[in-house]
Design an enzyme around this catalytic site. Structure first.
Site, PDB file in Angstrom:
ATOM      1  N   ARG A  79       0.742  -1.186   0.044  1.00  0.00           N
ATOM      2  CA  ARG A  79       0.058   0.030  -0.049  1.00  0.00           C
ATOM      3  C   ARG A  79       0.827   1.254  -0.069  1.00  0.00           C
ATOM      4  O   ARG A  79       0.490   2.207   0.710  1.00  0.00           O
ATOM      5  CB  ARG A  79      -0.817  -0.101   1.102  1.00  0.00           C
ATOM      6  N   SER A  85     -10.517   0.430   3.773  1.00  0.00           N
ATOM      7  CA  SER A  85      -9.734   0.020   5.005  1.00  0.00           C
ATOM      8  C   SER A  85      -9.131   1.461   5.402  1.00  0.00           C
ATOM      9  O   SER A  85      -8.405   1.974   4.667  1.00  0.00           O
ATOM     10  CB  SER A  85      -8.608  -0.903   4.675  1.00  0.00           C
ATOM     11  N   GLU A 145      -4.360   4.204   6.249  1.00  0.00           N
ATOM     12  CA  GLU A 145      -4.054   3.786   4.976  1.00  0.00           C
ATOM     13  C   GLU A 145      -4.174   4.893   4.027  1.00  0.00           C
ATOM     14  O   GLU A 145      -3.555   5.391   3.078  1.00  0.00           O
ATOM     15  CB  GLU A 145      -4.663   2.699   4.653  1.00  0.00           C
TER      16      GLU A 145
HETATM   17  C1  LIG Z   1     -15.284   1.173  -0.774  1.00  0.00           C
HETATM   18  C2  LIG Z   1     -13.625   1.388  -0.710  1.00  0.00           C
HETATM   19  C3  LIG Z   1     -12.861   0.258  -1.060  1.00  0.00           C
HETATM   20  C4  LIG Z   1     -11.755   0.273  -1.176  1.00  0.00           C
HETATM   21  N1  LIG Z   1     -10.850  -1.072  -1.278  1.00  0.00           N
HETATM   22  C5  LIG Z   1      -9.656  -0.882  -1.680  1.00  0.00           C
HETATM   23  C6  LIG Z   1      -8.829  -2.000  -2.052  1.00  0.00           C
HETATM   24  O1  LIG Z   1      -9.354  -3.136  -1.977  1.00  0.00           O
HETATM   25  N2  LIG Z   1      -7.569  -1.938  -2.156  1.00  0.00           N
HETATM   26  C7  LIG Z   1      -6.894  -0.706  -2.173  1.00  0.00           C
HETATM   27  O2  LIG Z   1      -5.854  -0.790  -2.549  1.00  0.00           O
HETATM   28  N3  LIG Z   1      -7.477   0.409  -1.871  1.00  0.00           N
HETATM   29  C8  LIG Z   1      -8.857   0.464  -1.746  1.00  0.00           C
HETATM   30  N4  LIG Z   1      -9.635   1.587  -1.406  1.00  0.00           N
HETATM   31  C9  LIG Z   1      -9.079   2.798  -1.267  1.00  0.00           C
HETATM   32  C10 LIG Z   1      -8.692   3.413  -2.769  1.00  0.00           C
HETATM   33  O3  LIG Z   1     -10.035   3.251  -3.508  1.00  0.00           O
HETATM   34  C11 LIG Z   1      -7.737   3.390  -3.564  1.00  0.00           C
HETATM   35  O4  LIG Z   1      -6.522   3.965  -3.036  1.00  0.00           O
HETATM   36  C12 LIG Z   1      -7.731   4.205  -4.917  1.00  0.00           C
HETATM   37  O5  LIG Z   1      -6.695   3.917  -5.661  1.00  0.00           O
HETATM   38  C13 LIG Z   1      -7.581   5.797  -4.699  1.00  0.00           C
HETATM   39  O6  LIG Z   1      -7.933   6.307  -5.828  1.00  0.00           O
HETATM   40  P1  LIG Z   1      -8.554   7.775  -6.162  1.00  0.00           P
HETATM   41  O7  LIG Z   1      -8.502   8.227  -7.350  1.00  0.00           O
HETATM   42  O8  LIG Z   1      -9.948   7.688  -5.400  1.00  0.00           O
HETATM   43  O9  LIG Z   1      -7.271   8.621  -5.259  1.00  0.00           O
HETATM   44  P2  LIG Z   1      -7.848   9.969  -4.257  1.00  0.00           P
HETATM   45  O10 LIG Z   1      -8.396   9.518  -3.139  1.00  0.00           O
HETATM   46  O11 LIG Z   1      -8.296  11.236  -5.031  1.00  0.00           O
HETATM   47  O12 LIG Z   1      -6.192  10.092  -3.982  1.00  0.00           O
HETATM   48  C14 LIG Z   1      -5.411   9.442  -3.131  1.00  0.00           C
HETATM   49  C15 LIG Z   1      -4.039   9.986  -3.034  1.00  0.00           C
HETATM   50  O13 LIG Z   1      -3.556   9.842  -4.431  1.00  0.00           O
HETATM   51  C16 LIG Z   1      -2.903  10.963  -4.948  1.00  0.00           C
HETATM   52  N5  LIG Z   1      -3.302  10.932  -6.304  1.00  0.00           N
HETATM   53  C17 LIG Z   1      -4.449  10.574  -6.827  1.00  0.00           C
HETATM   54  N6  LIG Z   1      -4.465  10.942  -8.157  1.00  0.00           N
HETATM   55  C18 LIG Z   1      -3.040  11.030  -8.626  1.00  0.00           C
HETATM   56  C19 LIG Z   1      -2.271  11.202  -9.695  1.00  0.00           C
HETATM   57  N7  LIG Z   1      -2.910  11.070 -10.938  1.00  0.00           N
HETATM   58  N8  LIG Z   1      -0.993  11.544  -9.304  1.00  0.00           N
HETATM   59  C20 LIG Z   1      -0.461  11.466  -8.434  1.00  0.00           C
HETATM   60  N9  LIG Z   1      -1.293  11.367  -7.251  1.00  0.00           N
HETATM   61  C21 LIG Z   1      -2.447  11.105  -7.222  1.00  0.00           C
HETATM   62  C22 LIG Z   1      -3.870  12.126  -4.198  1.00  0.00           C
HETATM   63  O14 LIG Z   1      -3.216  13.397  -4.202  1.00  0.00           O
HETATM   64  C23 LIG Z   1      -3.872  11.409  -2.819  1.00  0.00           C
HETATM   65  O15 LIG Z   1      -2.718  11.599  -2.180  1.00  0.00           O
HETATM   66  C24 LIG Z   1     -11.023   1.522  -1.367  1.00  0.00           C
HETATM   67  C25 LIG Z   1     -11.806   2.849  -0.986  1.00  0.00           C
HETATM   68  C26 LIG Z   1     -13.258   2.564  -0.733  1.00  0.00           C
HETATM   69  C27 LIG Z   1     -13.924   3.630  -0.655  1.00  0.00           C
END
Ligand SMILES: Cc1cc2nc3c(=O)[nH]c(=O)nc-3n(C[C@H](O)[C@H](O)[C@H](O)COP(=O)(O)OP(=O)(O)OC[C@H]3O[C@@H](n4cnc5c(N)ncnc54)[C@H](O)[C@@H]3O)c2cc1C
Length: 379
Positions: free
Chosen positions: A188, A265, A371
């Site tokens: 992660r 998580s 996380e």
């Molecule tokens: C219901 C639920 C279930 C989930 N299950 C999992 C799972 O099974 N496994 C898992 O690993 N995660 C899980 N997650 C966490 C999450 O979905 C992941 O971490 C996902 O990849 C985040 O993507 P995002 O675009 O929403 O990022 P954001 O929440 O928008 O950003 C997260 C971080 O990444 C940075 N970021 C975003 N996009 C970029 C980019 N293009 N370049 C540089 N930095 C960037 C942001 O600045 C921030 O620091 C879950 C979340 C939820 C709500």
């Protein structure tokens, strides 16, 4: 087209109308809460939705040039934003599109723009019979965020499929291609997580073109699929089984189900060094009894990974445990998800997170770490 896979992406509609990025952004009143899966967080001082890689880079370079703070926003599914909001520029990464190139010998390279919706991409690869991403079905958020925390689920991490990423290096202002080795991927995490170093613009994955999943490694998934661990199954069956398991745990977004108003998580599974493990196991045994099996997994040389969900539950926090005023609770379906019941604040959420972290520390001497990325707030 390869295997029916379209060359251009057609994911869900963007939440905001896209306009060319001006050099200087006007003040904004855009609240961040509706752009996060927790539905928490105050306003952004300035906000831009950038619909092409060039616009993303231009918006970030311009803000960097003015020494403004920048928050890169994808799907907001791994962000906890302070009630006060963010006093800099939020750049929403909203570039779309994807393409497939044959690598020969049954392998393809899938190149996807960072603003594509992750699960929509996984769905399209499965429909096209491409194997590799199916166990990562149902994870919310954007493609560009997946390398940032090396997303993983059901025995697969995105790093196993990654070839390279194109990113904006914010120190130099240059666009560079980084190989998977240069991303420093771990459990992660990556060299990008929680830093200001770079913005991912585009991601390349290597997939298999044969209709079969990657070998199924996760015990629970193998059981549901009725196969032995290590076997491959038709890729659509793997996706369906993963989605079913995830729904049962509240891990697929559903606007009507508050158990999914979360960041997934909230805590990572703690890594305990072998030299500390005896003392931790002793505390666990004295609390839950010597004969209760403790979930424990190898975590590299000299260390083991424990289950954060198991520890939280044994420390006295059951599913549905209520935080301040019942406005935040542990999910009724999964102990590791902290959820907004509809009218919570970020302060409420962090209060519950602290209570759980401290409760686990007092019970077992184990430190839990969040996380998600915490923006202008802390636990
Ligand atoms: C219901 C639920 C279930 C989930 N299950 C999992 C799972 O099974 N496994 C898992 O690993 N995660 C899980 N997650 C966490 C999450 O979905 C992941 O971490 C996902 O990849 C985040 O993507 P995002 O675009 O929403 O990022 P954001 O929440 O928008 O950003 C997260 C971080 O990444 C940075 N970021 C975003 N996009 C970029 C980019 N293009 N370049 C540089 N930095 C960037 C942001 O600045 C921030 O620091 C879950 C979340 C939820 C709500």
């Amino acid at each position: 087209m390869i295997g029916g896979y379209p060359l251009a992406g057609h994911g869900p509609a963007l939440p905001l109308a896209l306009v060319p990025v001006p050099d200087v952004l006007p003040p904004s009143t855009q609240r961040l809460a509706p752009l996060t899966t927790l539905r928490l967080g105050g306003p952004a001082a300035r906000f831009v939705a950038a619909g092409s890689a060039e616009d993303v880079a231009a918006a970030v370079r311009a803000a960097d040039g003015r020494d403004e703070r920048v928050l890169i926003l994808g799907g907001g599914s791994n962000l906890v934003v302070a009630d006060e909001g963010f006093d800099g520029t939020v750049v929403q990464v909203a570039n779309r599109g994807s393409k497939i190139d044959s690598l020969g010998e049954g392998r393809v390279a899938l190149t996807v723009e960072a603003g594509e919706d992750w699960d929509a991409v996984v769905c399209r690869t499965v429909e096209a019979g491409l194997g590799g991403l199916e166990c990562l079905s149902g994870i919310p958020g954007s493609v560009g965020a997946t390398p940032v925390q090396n997303v993983g689920a059901y025995g697969v991490e995105v790093g196993q499929l990654l070839m390279s990423v194109d990113l904006l290096d914010r120190a130099s202002g240059e666009i560079r291609t980084l190989s998977v080795e240069e991303l420093g991927l771990g459990y992660r995490t990556s060299v990008l997580k929680g830093t200001e170093r770079a913005v991912v613009l585009r991601v390349r994955f290597e997939l298999a073109d044969g209709g079969l999943s990657a070998p199924i490694r996760y015990t629970e998934l193998a059981r549901v699929l009725g196969v032995r661990q290590g076997k491959q199954v038709p890729v659509d069956l793997a996706r369906a089984a993963v989605l079913e398991l995830r729904r049962g745990k509240g891990m697929v977004l559903d606007v009507d189900d508050h158990d999914t108003w979360s960041v997934g998580s909230f805590f990572t599974n703690p890594i305990v060094l072998d030299r500390d493990l005896g003392a931790v196991r002793g505390r666990i045994a004295s609390r839950v009894g010597p004969d209760v099996p403790v979930p424990q997994y190898p975590a590299g040389p000299g260390a083991s990974k424990l289950s954060a969900a198991w520890l939280i539950e044994r420390a006295g926090f059951a599913k549905g445990y209520r935080g301040p005023g019942g406005r935040v609770t542990l999910s009724g379906k999964h102990t590791l998800a902290l959820t907004n019941r509809g009218d919570a604040t970020t302060t409420d959420l962090l209060t519950l997170a602290r209570e759980i972290r401290d409760g686990v520390h007092v019970a077992f001497g184990v430190d839990l770490h969040p996380e998600p990325v915490l923006i202008d707030c802390t636990i």
